[in-house]
Design a protein around this motif. Sequence first.
Motif, PDB file in Angstrom:
ATOM      1  N   SER A 228       0.829  -1.195   0.000  1.00  0.00           N
ATOM      2  CA  SER A 228       0.000   0.000   0.000  1.00  0.00           C
ATOM      3  C   SER A 228       0.869   1.253   0.000  1.00  0.00           C
ATOM      4  CB  SER A 228      -0.899   0.002   1.236  1.00  0.00           C
ATOM      5  OG  SER A 228      -1.479   1.275   1.434  1.00  0.00           O
ATOM      6  N   THR A 263     -12.360  -2.154  -3.575  1.00  0.00           N
ATOM      7  CA  THR A 263     -12.053  -1.941  -2.158  1.00  0.00           C
ATOM      8  C   THR A 263     -10.627  -1.446  -1.970  1.00  0.00           C
ATOM      9  OG1 THR A 263     -13.622  -3.668  -1.501  1.00  0.00           O
ATOM     10  CG2 THR A 263     -11.916  -3.060   0.100  1.00  0.00           C
ATOM     11  N   HIS A 267      -9.426   2.269  -0.580  1.00  0.00           N
ATOM     12  CA  HIS A 267      -8.529   2.395   0.569  1.00  0.00           C
ATOM     13  C   HIS A 267      -7.340   3.288   0.238  1.00  0.00           C
ATOM     14  CE1 HIS A 267      -4.965   1.072   2.905  1.00  0.00           C
ATOM     15  NE2 HIS A 267      -5.820   1.022   3.910  1.00  0.00           N
ATOM     16  N   GLU A 268      -6.739   3.085  -0.927  1.00  0.00           N
ATOM     17  CA  GLU A 268      -5.566   3.857  -1.306  1.00  0.00           C
ATOM     18  C   GLU A 268      -5.908   5.343  -1.474  1.00  0.00           C
ATOM     19  OE1 GLU A 268      -2.072   1.919  -2.041  1.00  0.00           O
ATOM     20  OE2 GLU A 268      -3.420   1.601  -0.348  1.00  0.00           O
ATOM     21  N   ASP A 270      -8.378   6.940  -0.122  1.00  0.00           N
ATOM     22  CA  ASP A 270      -8.689   7.491   1.195  1.00  0.00           C
ATOM     23  C   ASP A 270      -7.404   7.904   1.902  1.00  0.00           C
ATOM     24  OD1 ASP A 270     -10.535   7.935   3.556  1.00  0.00           O
ATOM     25  OD2 ASP A 270      -9.205   6.410   4.404  1.00  0.00           O
ATOM     26  N   LYS A 271      -6.382   7.055   1.846  1.00  0.00           N
ATOM     27  CA  LYS A 271      -5.106   7.384   2.467  1.00  0.00           C
ATOM     28  C   LYS A 271      -4.470   8.610   1.809  1.00  0.00           C
ATOM     29  CE  LYS A 271      -4.886   4.053   5.498  1.00  0.00           C
ATOM     30  NZ  LYS A 271      -4.910   4.344   6.967  1.00  0.00           N
TER      31      LYS A 271
END
Length: 281
Positions: A228, A263, A267-268, A270-271
């Motif tokens: 990630s 998904t 997530h990426e 959002d980070k």
Amino acid sequence: MKWALATVSFRYHLYALDAIEQMARSCGFQGIELWEPHYIRHQAELMRRIHGGSATTMLPFGVLSGYLDTTDFSQNDAKWRSALQVKLDSCYALGIPTLRLFTGTKSSAEATPRDWVQFFERIAQMNELAAQAGTTIVLETHPNTLLDAPSAVDRLVAMIRREGWSRIGINFDVFHVWEFGDGAVAQRLADWYDVVKHVHLKNAVRPTRDFDMHNVYHPMGRLQDSDSISTGVVELAPLLQLLQDRGYSGYATLEWFGEVSETFFLHELDKLNRMILVAKE
């Protein structure tokens, strides 16, 4: 700064371009980096969409991710220019403002003074042709290419500034610059910022061969070290803060080579968005 999804992530997945675009849109990407083999495979479909009037409803293609060996000097200039013109014409047809290329397969350690002279002669031609096409060409920082060390990138950057090549820039790949080994990723970005015209965001858990081209583009390639963007060895937050502070308004592509899912991309992003918010505070 705008987030782009790289269609190369789907190189071994049976996703239609419409499905990739829909996923990109639903995850919050603002654009797409179109892998050249995908463009070639779907060229007729893309042209129908453009000329059918649906272009305004599509996410923009911010970058065409292509390949052309600028350090293969066995190829005569006429043939090389013709190959480049095809890619620039493709960008023009789809309204893509940026063409990403590698310098080729010759490393900076292998390059002779004559190689550098010939390389810069080609860069001058590239700048001229790109200007005529209304396109910017960015060359990627990458191991085992001419731009695989700070001194080599410095050399190109100095020439871009000296010659005023306004249509030539650097694709700053954060992990590959980290691989230079001096720990000065943020400093490199600051030093080269005026010629950084595209950014690749990716990460891994250690120095790795995951991103070697022969591994990435092989169906049996192993990508066990890819990670990630928020937990790999490269600390991205200072880089994003620098881009934010400098007012960078171009695309930053999330370049992921592992298994794809909505998904994961959510997530990426959002980070990344959280890092941007911190940078603004």
